[in-house]
Write a protein that holds these residues in place. Structure first.
Motif, PDB file in Angstrom:
ATOM      1  N   MET A 154     -65.692 -35.184  -1.443  1.00 41.44           N
ATOM      2  CA  MET A 154     -66.637 -35.833  -2.361  1.00 41.44           C
ATOM      3  C   MET A 154     -66.214 -37.287  -2.563  1.00 41.44           C
ATOM      4  O   MET A 154     -65.079 -37.558  -2.897  1.00 41.44           O
ATOM      5  N   GLU A 155     -67.141 -38.221  -2.275  1.00 38.82           N
ATOM      6  CA  GLU A 155     -66.826 -39.606  -2.610  1.00 38.82           C
ATOM      7  C   GLU A 155     -67.945 -40.174  -3.471  1.00 38.82           C
ATOM      8  O   GLU A 155     -69.117 -39.900  -3.229  1.00 38.82           O
ATOM      9  N   ALA A 156     -67.538 -40.922  -4.479  1.00 37.42           N
ATOM     10  CA  ALA A 156     -68.508 -41.440  -5.430  1.00 37.42           C
ATOM     11  C   ALA A 156     -68.674 -42.939  -5.228  1.00 37.42           C
ATOM     12  O   ALA A 156     -67.806 -43.601  -4.672  1.00 37.42           O
ATOM     13  N   THR A 157     -69.799 -43.473  -5.708  1.00 35.39           N
ATOM     14  CA  THR A 157     -69.985 -44.925  -5.761  1.00 35.39           C
ATOM     15  C   THR A 157     -70.263 -45.304  -7.207  1.00 35.39           C
ATOM     16  O   THR A 157     -71.198 -44.793  -7.830  1.00 35.39           O
ATOM     17  N   LEU A 158     -69.422 -46.199  -7.701  1.00 39.32           N
ATOM     18  CA  LEU A 158     -69.546 -46.650  -9.090  1.00 39.32           C
ATOM     19  C   LEU A 158     -70.160 -48.048  -9.086  1.00 39.32           C
ATOM     20  O   LEU A 158     -69.626 -48.966  -8.464  1.00 39.32           O
ATOM     21  N   TYR A 159     -71.298 -48.192  -9.757  1.00 39.99           N
ATOM     22  CA  TYR A 159     -71.959 -49.492  -9.842  1.00 39.99           C
ATOM     23  C   TYR A 159     -71.506 -50.188 -11.115  1.00 39.99           C
ATOM     24  O   TYR A 159     -71.572 -49.617 -12.213  1.00 39.99           O
ATOM     25  N   SER A 160     -71.025 -51.428 -10.923  1.00 44.86           N
ATOM     26  CA  SER A 160     -70.436 -52.170 -12.029  1.00 44.86           C
ATOM     27  C   SER A 160     -70.973 -53.593 -12.026  1.00 44.86           C
ATOM     28  O   SER A 160     -71.677 -53.997 -11.089  1.00 44.86           O
ATOM     29  N   ILE A 161     -70.690 -54.326 -13.092  1.00 49.35           N
ATOM     30  CA  ILE A 161     -70.808 -55.788 -13.043  1.00 49.35           C
ATOM     31  C   ILE A 161     -69.424 -56.310 -13.413  1.00 49.35           C
ATOM     32  O   ILE A 161     -68.652 -55.586 -14.065  1.00 49.35           O
ATOM     33  N   PRO A 162     -69.079 -57.545 -13.020  1.00 45.85           N
ATOM     34  CA  PRO A 162     -67.724 -58.013 -13.302  1.00 45.85           C
ATOM     35  C   PRO A 162     -67.399 -57.911 -14.794  1.00 45.85           C
ATOM     36  O   PRO A 162     -68.197 -58.294 -15.647  1.00 45.85           O
ATOM     37  N   GLY A 163     -66.235 -57.343 -15.081  1.00 45.96           N
ATOM     38  CA  GLY A 163     -65.768 -57.277 -16.471  1.00 45.96           C
ATOM     39  C   GLY A 163     -66.370 -56.152 -17.290  1.00 45.96           C
ATOM     40  O   GLY A 163     -66.089 -56.053 -18.489  1.00 45.96           O
ATOM     41  N   SER A 164     -67.186 -55.283 -16.688  1.00 43.22           N
ATOM     42  CA  SER A 164     -67.838 -54.236 -17.484  1.00 43.22           C
ATOM     43  C   SER A 164     -66.820 -53.219 -18.006  1.00 43.22           C
ATOM     44  O   SER A 164     -66.133 -52.550 -17.231  1.00 43.22           O
ATOM     45  N   HIS A 165     -66.748 -53.102 -19.317  1.00 45.37           N
ATOM     46  CA  HIS A 165     -65.773 -52.180 -19.911  1.00 45.37           C
ATOM     47  C   HIS A 165     -66.181 -50.719 -19.768  1.00 45.37           C
ATOM     48  O   HIS A 165     -65.319 -49.895 -19.437  1.00 45.37           O
ATOM     49  N   PRO A 166     -67.482 -50.347 -19.956  1.00 49.66           N
ATOM     50  CA  PRO A 166     -67.779 -48.927 -19.721  1.00 49.66           C
ATOM     51  C   PRO A 166     -67.615 -48.522 -18.258  1.00 49.66           C
ATOM     52  O   PRO A 166     -67.290 -47.366 -17.962  1.00 49.66           O
ATOM     53  N   ALA A 167     -67.796 -49.495 -17.330  1.00 51.50           N
ATOM     54  CA  ALA A 167     -67.538 -49.159 -15.915  1.00 51.50           C
ATOM     55  C   ALA A 167     -66.037 -48.946 -15.705  1.00 51.50           C
ATOM     56  O   ALA A 167     -65.629 -48.069 -14.937  1.00 51.50           O
ATOM     57  N   LYS A 168     -65.245 -49.735 -16.399  1.00 54.41           N
ATOM     58  CA  LYS A 168     -63.790 -49.558 -16.305  1.00 54.41           C
ATOM     59  C   LYS A 168     -63.410 -48.176 -16.869  1.00 54.41           C
ATOM     60  O   LYS A 168     -62.535 -47.498 -16.331  1.00 54.41           O
ATOM     61  N   ALA A 169     -64.082 -47.789 -17.940  1.00 55.78           N
ATOM     62  CA  ALA A 169     -63.808 -46.467 -18.526  1.00 55.78           C
ATOM     63  C   ALA A 169     -64.116 -45.370 -17.515  1.00 55.78           C
ATOM     64  O   ALA A 169     -63.320 -44.438 -17.316  1.00 55.78           O
ATOM     65  N   VAL A 170     -65.259 -45.482 -16.856  1.00 55.76           N
ATOM     66  CA  VAL A 170     -65.642 -44.458 -15.869  1.00 55.76           C
ATOM     67  C   VAL A 170     -64.671 -44.465 -14.691  1.00 55.76           C
ATOM     68  O   VAL A 170     -64.298 -43.409 -14.172  1.00 55.76           O
ATOM     69  N   GLY A 171     -64.223 -45.642 -14.276  1.00 53.18           N
ATOM     70  CA  GLY A 171     -63.223 -45.717 -13.204  1.00 53.18           C
ATOM     71  C   GLY A 171     -61.964 -44.937 -13.592  1.00 53.18           C
ATOM     72  O   GLY A 171     -61.401 -44.202 -12.766  1.00 53.18           O
ATOM     73  N   GLY A 172     -61.563 -45.073 -14.829  1.00 46.55           N
ATOM     74  CA  GLY A 172     -60.385 -44.332 -15.306  1.00 46.55           C
ATOM     75  C   GLY A 172     -60.620 -42.826 -15.274  1.00 46.55           C
ATOM     76  O   GLY A 172     -59.719 -42.052 -14.914  1.00 46.55           O
ATOM     77  N   MET A 173     -61.822 -42.406 -15.632  1.00 44.45           N
ATOM     78  CA  MET A 173     -62.140 -40.963 -15.612  1.00 44.45           C
ATOM     79  C   MET A 173     -62.088 -40.424 -14.179  1.00 44.45           C
ATOM     80  O   MET A 173     -61.582 -39.330 -13.929  1.00 44.45           O
ATOM     81  N   LEU A 174     -62.635 -41.200 -13.242  1.00 38.38           N
ATOM     82  CA  LEU A 174     -62.642 -40.762 -11.834  1.00 38.38           C
ATOM     83  C   LEU A 174     -61.210 -40.683 -11.304  1.00 38.38           C
ATOM     84  O   LEU A 174     -60.841 -39.725 -10.616  1.00 38.38           O
ATOM     85  N   ASP A 175     -60.400 -41.678 -11.667  1.00 35.24           N
ATOM     86  CA  ASP A 175     -58.989 -41.669 -11.233  1.00 35.24           C
ATOM     87  C   ASP A 175     -58.281 -40.437 -11.799  1.00 35.24           C
ATOM     88  O   ASP A 175     -57.533 -39.761 -11.099  1.00 35.24           O
ATOM     89  N   LEU A 176     -58.524 -40.160 -13.077  1.00 39.48           N
ATOM     90  CA  LEU A 176     -57.861 -39.015 -13.715  1.00 39.48           C
ATOM     91  C   LEU A 176     -58.202 -37.722 -12.980  1.00 39.48           C
ATOM     92  O   LEU A 176     -57.342 -36.865 -12.764  1.00 39.48           O
ATOM     93  N   LYS A 177     -59.462 -37.593 -12.605  1.00 37.13           N
ATOM     94  CA  LYS A 177     -59.892 -36.352 -11.957  1.00 37.13           C
ATOM     95  C   LYS A 177     -59.584 -36.345 -10.457  1.00 37.13           C
ATOM     96  O   LYS A 177     -59.835 -35.351  -9.777  1.00 37.13           O
ATOM     97  N   GLY A 178     -59.110 -37.471  -9.956  1.00 34.81           N
ATOM     98  CA  GLY A 178     -58.794 -37.539  -8.531  1.00 34.81           C
ATOM     99  C   GLY A 178     -60.042 -37.543  -7.663  1.00 34.81           C
ATOM    100  O   GLY A 178     -60.030 -37.050  -6.531  1.00 34.81           O
ATOM    101  N   ILE A 179     -61.139 -38.090  -8.192  1.00 33.63           N
ATOM    102  CA  ILE A 179     -62.366 -38.223  -7.383  1.00 33.63           C
ATOM    103  C   ILE A 179     -62.364 -39.624  -6.758  1.00 33.63           C
ATOM    104  O   ILE A 179     -62.427 -40.620  -7.481  1.00 33.63           O
ATOM    105  N   PRO A 180     -62.289 -39.711  -5.422  1.00 38.21           N
ATOM    106  CA  PRO A 180     -62.263 -41.047  -4.810  1.00 38.21           C
ATOM    107  C   PRO A 180     -63.611 -41.739  -4.996  1.00 38.21           C
ATOM    108  O   PRO A 180     -64.652 -41.076  -4.995  1.00 38.21           O
ATOM    109  N   TYR A 181     -63.570 -43.035  -5.155  1.00 38.99           N
ATOM    110  CA  TYR A 181     -64.835 -43.750  -5.328  1.00 38.99           C
ATOM    111  C   TYR A 181     -64.734 -45.174  -4.810  1.00 38.99           C
ATOM    112  O   TYR A 181     -63.661 -45.752  -4.732  1.00 38.99           O
ATOM    113  N   LYS A 182     -65.905 -45.692  -4.448  1.00 39.55           N
ATOM    114  CA  LYS A 182     -66.023 -47.111  -4.087  1.00 39.55           C
ATOM    115  C   LYS A 182     -66.691 -47.796  -5.276  1.00 39.55           C
ATOM    116  O   LYS A 182     -67.618 -47.235  -5.867  1.00 39.55           O
ATOM    117  N   ARG A 183     -66.241 -48.993  -5.590  1.00 42.44           N
ATOM    118  CA  ARG A 183     -66.906 -49.734  -6.661  1.00 42.44           C
ATOM    119  C   ARG A 183     -67.823 -50.768  -6.039  1.00 42.44           C
ATOM    120  O   ARG A 183     -67.404 -51.516  -5.158  1.00 42.44           O
TER     121      ARG A 183
END
Ligand SMILES: N[C@@H](CCC(=O)N[C@@H](CS)C(=O)NCC(=O)O)C(=O)O
Length: 254
Positions: free
Chosen positions: A1-30
């Motif tokens: 499973m690979e995810a794609t996280l859509y962000s804008i520079p400096g987005s804090h809720p996107a950073k939060a979601v990145g942390g959640m994906l890292d915690l769960k070990g779900i690889p993703y592209k930003r």
């Protein structure tokens, strides 16, 4: 499973979601999008909303940090972002909603208000972002984007002053949740990520960092989000910050 996280520079809720994906070990592209233009891009890709963060994962298209945290627990339960115990879960949900609706929105307003006053540091928030256009060009042409952000998020000086006046009480609230064990546990929960990312963005402002960093709330933010692009030198009017200064030590008894 690979995810794609859509962000804008400096987005804090996107950073939060990145942390959640890292915690769960779900690889993703930003994928970094230009602010404002991001809305059309997400619409074109038929996400359910036009805000950042949006996430494509496991055949699903999701928009919104709180929608995403719930979906991630369905997709990969271990480790859970919400406790199984209903009372503990309700406390985390309450903190998460507050983190999104109160803290995160306020930090966004404060930052754009600061950027309106000093556009130069904008480049530092785009560090590491791949926008598809040269960063210098994006920053040089950012004036309409900044104006649009101010409009979209209804950012007025008055509102930002209110946010700053409320800020010390919000830090007390976060510290209290940490002392009660709602936040700050191991592994972190959905509210930890939501709140830590917002506080970490607030700490990119030199006007705010000193009042946050030495508190439990600041330690949580730095632990969960050690790296955050961006640095905004002091820029907010000093009279807006009076409530934020550390109280002077009480005079010793005579
Ligand atoms: N509260 C929403 C975030 C909504 C929001 O306003 N996100 C900003 C980025 S932090 C956005 O979509 N910006 C689009 C833009 O600036 O054009 C969530 O937690 O998902």
């Amino acid at each position: 499973m690979e995810a794609t996280l859509y962000s804008i520079p400096g987005s804090h809720p996107a950073k939060a979601v990145g942390g959640m994906l890292d915690l769960k070990g779900i690889p993703y592209k930003r994928r970094d999008l230009m602010p404002v233009i991001s809305k059309g891009v997400l619409k074109g890709m038929r996400f359910p909303g036009t805000t950042i963060p949006s996430l494509r994962v496991d055949g699903r298209k999701l928009t919104g940090s709180r929608e995403i945290s719930r979906a991630l627990d369905e997709i990969k339960a271990d480790p859970l972002l919400f406790p199984s115990d209903p009372t503990a879960r309700a406390a985390v949900e309450e903190a998460e909603v507050w983190g999104e609706k109160v803290l995160s929105d306020a930090v966004r307003r404060i930052l754009w208000n600061a950027i309106k006053r000093n556009r130069k540091p904008l480049k530092s928030f785009a560090e590491g972002a791949k926008l598809g256009v040269p960063i210098d060009l994006a920053v040089a042409t950012a004036a309409p984007i900044i104006a649009a952000e101010i409009r979209i998020h209804k950012i007025t000086d008055e509102r930002v002053r209110e946010d700053l006046a409320a800020f010390p009480g919000w830090l007390d609230q976060v510290d209290e949740w940490i002392s009660e064990g709602v936040l700050g546990g191991d592994p972190p929960n959905a509210a930890d990520f939501q709140i830590a990312a917002a506080l970490r963005l607030a700490m990119t402002l030199d006007d705010l960092r000193p009042v946050i960093e030495s508190r439990p709330a600041g330690e949580l933010a730095l632990r969960l989000v050690p790296d955050y692009p961006g640095k905004m030198p002091p820029v907010l009017p000093s009279e807006w910050l009076t409530g934020l200064r550390a109280p002077a030590a009480a005079a010793p008894p005579a």
